[in-house]
Design an enzyme around this catalytic site. Sequence first.
Site, PDB file in Angstrom:
ATOM      1  N   CYS A 119       0.642  -1.174   0.007  1.00  0.00           N
ATOM      2  CA  CYS A 119       0.191  -0.001  -0.263  1.00  0.00           C
ATOM      3  C   CYS A 119       0.854   1.390   0.216  1.00  0.00           C
ATOM      4  O   CYS A 119       0.382   2.416  -0.262  1.00  0.00           O
ATOM      5  CB  CYS A 119      -0.975  -0.488   1.256  1.00  0.00           C
ATOM      6  SG  CYS A 119      -2.287  -1.448   1.054  1.00  0.00           S
ATOM      7  N   HIS A 153      -3.594   7.624   2.992  1.00  0.00           N
ATOM      8  CA  HIS A 153      -4.004   5.630   2.703  1.00  0.00           C
ATOM      9  C   HIS A 153      -4.842   5.981   3.522  1.00  0.00           C
ATOM     10  O   HIS A 153      -5.524   5.751   3.934  1.00  0.00           O
ATOM     11  CB  HIS A 153      -3.018   4.844   2.618  1.00  0.00           C
ATOM     12  CG  HIS A 153      -2.674   4.049   2.741  1.00  0.00           C
ATOM     13  ND1 HIS A 153      -3.972   3.482   1.134  1.00  0.00           N
ATOM     14  CD2 HIS A 153      -3.015   2.451   3.865  1.00  0.00           C
ATOM     15  CE1 HIS A 153      -4.012   2.029   1.010  1.00  0.00           C
ATOM     16  NE2 HIS A 153      -4.038   1.332   2.650  1.00  0.00           N
ATOM     17  N   ASN A 186      -9.755  -0.078  -0.267  1.00  0.00           N
ATOM     18  CA  ASN A 186      -8.509   0.179   0.066  1.00  0.00           C
ATOM     19  C   ASN A 186      -7.839  -0.144  -1.164  1.00  0.00           C
ATOM     20  O   ASN A 186      -8.310  -1.125  -1.843  1.00  0.00           O
ATOM     21  CB  ASN A 186      -8.256  -0.862   1.555  1.00  0.00           C
ATOM     22  CG  ASN A 186      -6.584  -0.819   1.232  1.00  0.00           C
ATOM     23  OD1 ASN A 186      -6.183  -0.328   0.064  1.00  0.00           O
ATOM     24  ND2 ASN A 186      -6.001  -1.485   2.506  1.00  0.00           N
TER      25      ASN A 186
END
Length: 325
Positions: free
Chosen positions: A115, A252, A282
């Site tokens: 990520c 994020h 996500n």
Amino acid sequence: MAQIYARITGTGSALPERVVTNADLEKIVETSDEWIRTRTGIQRRHIAADGQTTGDLATEAAQRALEAAGVKASELDLIVLGTTTPDIIFPSTACLVQHRLGANGCAAFDVNAACSGFVYALGIADKFIRSGQSKKVLVIGAETLTRMIDWNERETCVLFGDGAGAVVLEASEEPGIYATLLHADGGFKHLLYNPVGVSVGFKDDEPNHGVRINMSGREVFKVAVKTLDSLVDETLQAAGMEASQIDWLIPHQANLRIIEATAKRLDMPMEQVIVTVQEHANTSSGSVPLALDYAVRSGKVQRGQNLLLEAFGGGFTWASALLRY
């Protein structure tokens, strides 16, 4: 000699057309819209169509960023693509995107930091520009993470979506990226990982050959909050700035509660935080550039404002960038 900065001159993003809501997931796994929203903030996610690849989304996002920057693909010196779901093992997805854009000849490579991939790629691109080796760089974060989802496992299947975002960086004497920080600790691998691969091998006796996300959600949450807490201080110190000088936090987009904890650490109201997790879930490496492009195109982020980008991902990896847009 004037200091050279890497400055963002264009942003772009791409999302698959198919949208899956929490209500849709209620039909295939034991969960509820309330359960998902209260724990993550997620309401819907975009899912790549059959045959639609990470490279497809990356190319679309890149084209929009180049158009926004007024830069031709042939002018690029470098392409860095953050992804953990490449189209094929090799060549890199960056090379595939390069050819489709018509940027043949420049350096192009992928970065896998889960990520944190886009922020890692941004940090690398910043150094290439600061060193004088590159003048125009395309940085992309793109994923089709739903290809490694076990749709029977409610703890993970509700969390992820597909998408891509991109920025064009150009050398400038005007302030751009002030500081980037990249970190990793492989000692936490057991908390968030995909257990199969080319060298380790695949598991033919399991669905999808064992390609799946293994995650200890509660432990990941604890480490993420603690790590990002210290990262904020480190980033401000590296840039020589105070928290009050940050106009926007662009984190994020994994979990709303983690985002809120980081904002609290900065003593920043949520009105100054870009939140897209409810729309995209996500998207791993695609998360930060998707949020950035939304912030720019919606008119929230304005030229001259200071932005703090930060991410945390499997590895563990964590990274940040403090910049003037």
